[in-house]
Design a protein around this motif. Structure first.
Motif, PDB file in Angstrom:
ATOM      1  N   VAL A 159       7.167   9.310  32.599  1.00 56.92           N
ATOM      2  CA  VAL A 159       7.196  10.548  31.822  1.00 56.92           C
ATOM      3  C   VAL A 159       7.266  10.170  30.350  1.00 56.92           C
ATOM      4  O   VAL A 159       8.166   9.433  29.942  1.00 56.92           O
ATOM      5  N   ASP A 160       6.321  10.681  29.565  1.00 58.16           N
ATOM      6  CA  ASP A 160       6.340  10.365  28.139  1.00 58.16           C
ATOM      7  C   ASP A 160       6.498  11.600  27.255  1.00 58.16           C
ATOM      8  O   ASP A 160       6.428  11.511  26.038  1.00 58.16           O
ATOM      9  N   ASP A 161       6.737  12.757  27.850  1.00 61.12           N
ATOM     10  CA  ASP A 161       6.968  13.990  27.105  1.00 61.12           C
ATOM     11  C   ASP A 161       8.431  14.021  26.645  1.00 61.12           C
ATOM     12  O   ASP A 161       9.337  14.137  27.480  1.00 61.12           O
ATOM     13  N   PRO A 162       8.690  13.912  25.326  1.00 58.37           N
ATOM     14  CA  PRO A 162      10.077  13.852  24.838  1.00 58.37           C
ATOM     15  C   PRO A 162      10.926  15.056  25.247  1.00 58.37           C
ATOM     16  O   PRO A 162      12.113  14.905  25.544  1.00 58.37           O
ATOM     17  N   GLU A 163      10.329  16.241  25.295  1.00 55.38           N
ATOM     18  CA  GLU A 163      11.088  17.427  25.674  1.00 55.38           C
ATOM     19  C   GLU A 163      11.521  17.345  27.140  1.00 55.38           C
ATOM     20  O   GLU A 163      12.655  17.653  27.486  1.00 55.38           O
ATOM     21  N   LEU A 164      10.638  16.874  28.003  1.00 52.42           N
ATOM     22  CA  LEU A 164      10.978  16.720  29.412  1.00 52.42           C
ATOM     23  C   LEU A 164      12.027  15.626  29.595  1.00 52.42           C
ATOM     24  O   LEU A 164      12.968  15.783  30.374  1.00 52.42           O
ATOM     25  N   VAL A 165      11.898  14.534  28.871  1.00 46.11           N
ATOM     26  CA  VAL A 165      12.899  13.459  28.935  1.00 46.11           C
ATOM     27  C   VAL A 165      14.279  14.024  28.559  1.00 46.11           C
ATOM     28  O   VAL A 165      15.276  13.717  29.220  1.00 46.11           O
ATOM     29  N   GLN A 166      14.342  14.885  27.546  1.00 43.62           N
ATOM     30  CA  GLN A 166      15.612  15.512  27.145  1.00 43.62           C
ATOM     31  C   GLN A 166      16.152  16.408  28.252  1.00 43.62           C
ATOM     32  O   GLN A 166      17.354  16.419  28.519  1.00 43.62           O
ATOM     33  N   ARG A 167      15.281  17.141  28.908  1.00 41.04           N
ATOM     34  CA  ARG A 167      15.714  18.011  29.996  1.00 41.04           C
ATOM     35  C   ARG A 167      16.237  17.186  31.172  1.00 41.04           C
ATOM     36  O   ARG A 167      17.208  17.571  31.828  1.00 41.04           O
ATOM     37  N   VAL A 168      15.601  16.061  31.435  1.00 37.01           N
ATOM     38  CA  VAL A 168      16.091  15.166  32.496  1.00 37.01           C
ATOM     39  C   VAL A 168      17.464  14.632  32.104  1.00 37.01           C
ATOM     40  O   VAL A 168      18.375  14.564  32.938  1.00 37.01           O
ATOM     41  N   SER A 169      17.651  14.289  30.840  1.00 31.33           N
ATOM     42  CA  SER A 169      18.974  13.843  30.373  1.00 31.33           C
ATOM     43  C   SER A 169      20.017  14.923  30.625  1.00 31.33           C
ATOM     44  O   SER A 169      21.132  14.634  31.085  1.00 31.33           O
ATOM     45  N   ALA A 228      16.552   6.182  29.019  1.00 32.00           N
ATOM     46  CA  ALA A 228      15.770   7.419  28.963  1.00 32.00           C
ATOM     47  C   ALA A 228      14.274   7.127  28.855  1.00 32.00           C
ATOM     48  O   ALA A 228      13.451   7.880  29.386  1.00 32.00           O
ATOM     49  N   ALA A 229      13.928   6.027  28.200  1.00 31.96           N
ATOM     50  CA  ALA A 229      12.518   5.650  28.057  1.00 31.96           C
ATOM     51  C   ALA A 229      11.884   5.271  29.397  1.00 31.96           C
ATOM     52  O   ALA A 229      10.663   5.158  29.488  1.00 31.96           O
ATOM     53  N   THR A 230      12.694   5.091  30.440  1.00 30.44           N
ATOM     54  CA  THR A 230      12.165   4.711  31.759  1.00 30.44           C
ATOM     55  C   THR A 230      12.108   5.897  32.723  1.00 30.44           C
ATOM     56  O   THR A 230      11.944   5.701  33.927  1.00 30.44           O
ATOM     57  N   THR A 231      12.208   7.106  32.226  1.00 35.30           N
ATOM     58  CA  THR A 231      12.182   8.288  33.076  1.00 35.30           C
ATOM     59  C   THR A 231      10.884   8.335  33.875  1.00 35.30           C
ATOM     60  O   THR A 231       9.795   8.201  33.313  1.00 35.30           O
ATOM     61  N   MET A 232      11.021   8.531  35.191  1.00 38.02           N
ATOM     62  CA  MET A 232       9.857   8.605  36.068  1.00 38.02           C
ATOM     63  C   MET A 232      10.000   9.767  37.038  1.00 38.02           C
ATOM     64  O   MET A 232      11.084  10.022  37.553  1.00 38.02           O
ATOM     65  N   ARG A 233       8.890  10.443  37.264  1.00 39.73           N
ATOM     66  CA  ARG A 233       8.823  11.546  38.232  1.00 39.73           C
ATOM     67  C   ARG A 233       8.453  10.963  39.593  1.00 39.73           C
ATOM     68  O   ARG A 233       7.524  10.171  39.709  1.00 39.73           O
ATOM     69  N   LEU A 234       9.197  11.360  40.610  1.00 43.10           N
ATOM     70  CA  LEU A 234       8.836  11.008  41.979  1.00 43.10           C
ATOM     71  C   LEU A 234       7.706  11.936  42.402  1.00 43.10           C
ATOM     72  O   LEU A 234       7.873  13.156  42.388  1.00 43.10           O
ATOM     73  N   THR A 235       6.567  11.368  42.719  1.00 39.98           N
ATOM     74  CA  THR A 235       5.460  12.201  43.176  1.00 39.98           C
ATOM     75  C   THR A 235       5.269  11.981  44.669  1.00 39.98           C
ATOM     76  O   THR A 235       5.825  11.051  45.251  1.00 39.98           O
ATOM     77  N   ASN A 236       4.528  12.860  45.287  1.00 36.52           N
ATOM     78  CA  ASN A 236       4.351  12.876  46.737  1.00 36.52           C
ATOM     79  C   ASN A 236       5.668  13.175  47.446  1.00 36.52           C
ATOM     80  O   ASN A 236       5.838  12.832  48.602  1.00 36.52           O
ATOM     81  N   VAL A 237       6.601  13.811  46.722  1.00 34.03           N
ATOM     82  CA  VAL A 237       7.902  14.142  47.316  1.00 34.03           C
ATOM     83  C   VAL A 237       7.744  15.185  48.411  1.00 34.03           C
ATOM     84  O   VAL A 237       8.522  15.215  49.347  1.00 34.03           O
TER      85      VAL A 237
END
Length: 124
Positions: A73-83, A107-116
């Motif tokens: 995930v490289d969207d800063p707003e989404l990274v903040q929401r994950v935080s 936070a720079a390593t935030t990843m979305r699990l896909t195929n969940v």
């Protein structure tokens, strides 16, 4: 219902280049119905670097291992929401580790699990 997203933590299995699998327990959070994980040690974590090189990845929940994919995930707003999701889920019980998980490197390593969707219903 017993899903990946309902868990406090999951076991992430990542395949090495030599075919061996290694396991790492990670915290999982949900934002807008999607699951996210982070590397607590940022780029220093070998599992994270292997995932970036497209290593096979599985999650284990309730003794069941199923294939998933991880998408950076490289969207800063989404990274903040994950935080924020990390604070909401783990902050009261684990404030020190959450502070670390929300630090710049992790936070720079935030990843979305896909195929969940393939692992949404698991045995208790």
């Amino acid at each position: 219902m017993n899903t990946v997203m309902d868990r406090a933590e999951i076991v992430l299995w990542v395949r090495h280049a030599n075919g061996r699998w290694s396991a790492r327990t990670v915290w999982v959070v949900v934002v807008d119905g999607e699951a996210y994980v982070r590397s607590a040690f940022g780029w220093r974590s070998a599992w994270y670097r292997r995932v970036l090189m497209h290593a096979d990845t599985e999650v284990e929940v309730a003794g069941v291992r199923l294939s998933v994919a991880l998408q950076p995930v490289d969207d800063p707003e989404l990274v903040q929401r994950v935080s924020g999701a990390y604070w909401a889920k783990y902050g009261l019980s684990w404030p020190g580790p959450v502070e670390s998980m929300n630090g710049r490197e992790a936070a720079a390593t935030t990843m979305r699990l896909t195929n969940v969707g393939q692992v949404s219903q698991l045995p208790a």
